[in-house]
Design a protein around this motif. Structure first.
Motif, mmCIF file in Angstrom:
data_model
loop_
_atom_site.group_PDB
_atom_site.id
_atom_site.type_symbol
_atom_site.label_atom_id
_atom_site.label_comp_id
_atom_site.label_asym_id
_atom_site.label_seq_id
_atom_site.Cartn_x
_atom_site.Cartn_y
_atom_site.Cartn_z
ATOM 1 N N PHE A 1 0.865 -1.178 0.000
ATOM 2 C CA PHE A 1 0.000 0.000 0.000
ATOM 3 C C PHE A 1 0.901 1.228 0.000
ATOM 4 O O PHE A 1 1.880 1.287 0.742
ATOM 5 N N VAL A 2 0.599 2.193 -0.857
ATOM 6 C CA VAL A 2 1.380 3.431 -0.915
ATOM 7 C C VAL A 2 0.470 4.636 -0.691
ATOM 8 O O VAL A 2 -0.721 4.583 -0.978
ATOM 9 N N ASN A 3 1.051 5.695 -0.168
ATOM 10 C CA ASN A 3 0.357 6.954 0.018
ATOM 11 C C ASN A 3 0.796 7.924 -1.066
ATOM 12 O O ASN A 3 1.854 7.743 -1.675
ATOM 13 N N GLU A 4 0.017 8.957 -1.277
ATOM 14 C CA GLU A 4 0.382 9.995 -2.244
ATOM 15 C C GLU A 4 1.753 10.552 -1.878
ATOM 16 O O GLU A 4 2.016 10.861 -0.731
ATOM 17 N N GLY A 5 2.644 10.620 -2.873
ATOM 18 C CA GLY A 5 3.984 11.162 -2.659
ATOM 19 C C GLY A 5 5.044 10.124 -2.346
ATOM 20 O O GLY A 5 6.231 10.432 -2.345
ATOM 21 N N ASP A 6 4.644 8.864 -2.072
ATOM 22 C CA ASP A 6 5.629 7.823 -1.824
ATOM 23 C C ASP A 6 6.419 7.521 -3.095
ATOM 24 O O ASP A 6 5.856 7.506 -4.192
ATOM 25 N N VAL A 7 7.715 7.268 -2.941
ATOM 26 C CA VAL A 7 8.577 6.949 -4.087
ATOM 27 C C VAL A 7 8.309 5.510 -4.533
ATOM 28 O O VAL A 7 8.353 4.583 -3.718
ATOM 29 N N LEU A 8 8.036 5.346 -5.824
ATOM 30 C CA LEU A 8 7.788 4.025 -6.394
ATOM 31 C C LEU A 8 9.049 3.461 -7.038
ATOM 32 O O LEU A 8 9.337 2.277 -6.937
ATOM 33 N N ALA A 9 9.794 4.334 -7.740
ATOM 34 C CA ALA A 9 10.988 3.888 -8.452
ATOM 35 C C ALA A 9 11.925 5.072 -8.643
ATOM 36 O O ALA A 9 11.510 6.223 -8.599
#
Length: 70
Positions: free
Chosen positions: A59-67
């Motif tokens: 689960f990710v939140n807005e602004g979390d780094v994906l890559a």
């Protein structure tokens, strides 16, 4: 280096690239699932994927780094 960040909260449904892969601007990196919708997250730059910061099912939140792209 360019960090690709989540533009909304959701679950990582699918990762469409691998570390070390060369990608183009606009290419989908991750597909998030939120409220039963699939939302593709595209790269903002061309280059090589040097790090994937998430795994499928996370689960990710807005602004979390994906890559991270170099």
């Amino acid at each position: 280096m360019t960090e690709i960040k989540a533009n909304m909260a959701g679950s990582v449904w699918k990762i469409t690239v691998k570390e070390g892969e060369r990608i183009s601007t606009g290419q989908d990196i991750v597909i998030l699932e939120s409220m039963k919708m699939e939302i593709p997250i595209a790269s903002e730059a061309s280059g090589q994927v040097i790090k994937l910061s998430v795994s499928e099912g996370d689960f990710v939140n807005e602004g979390d780094v994906l890559a991270t792209i170099e």
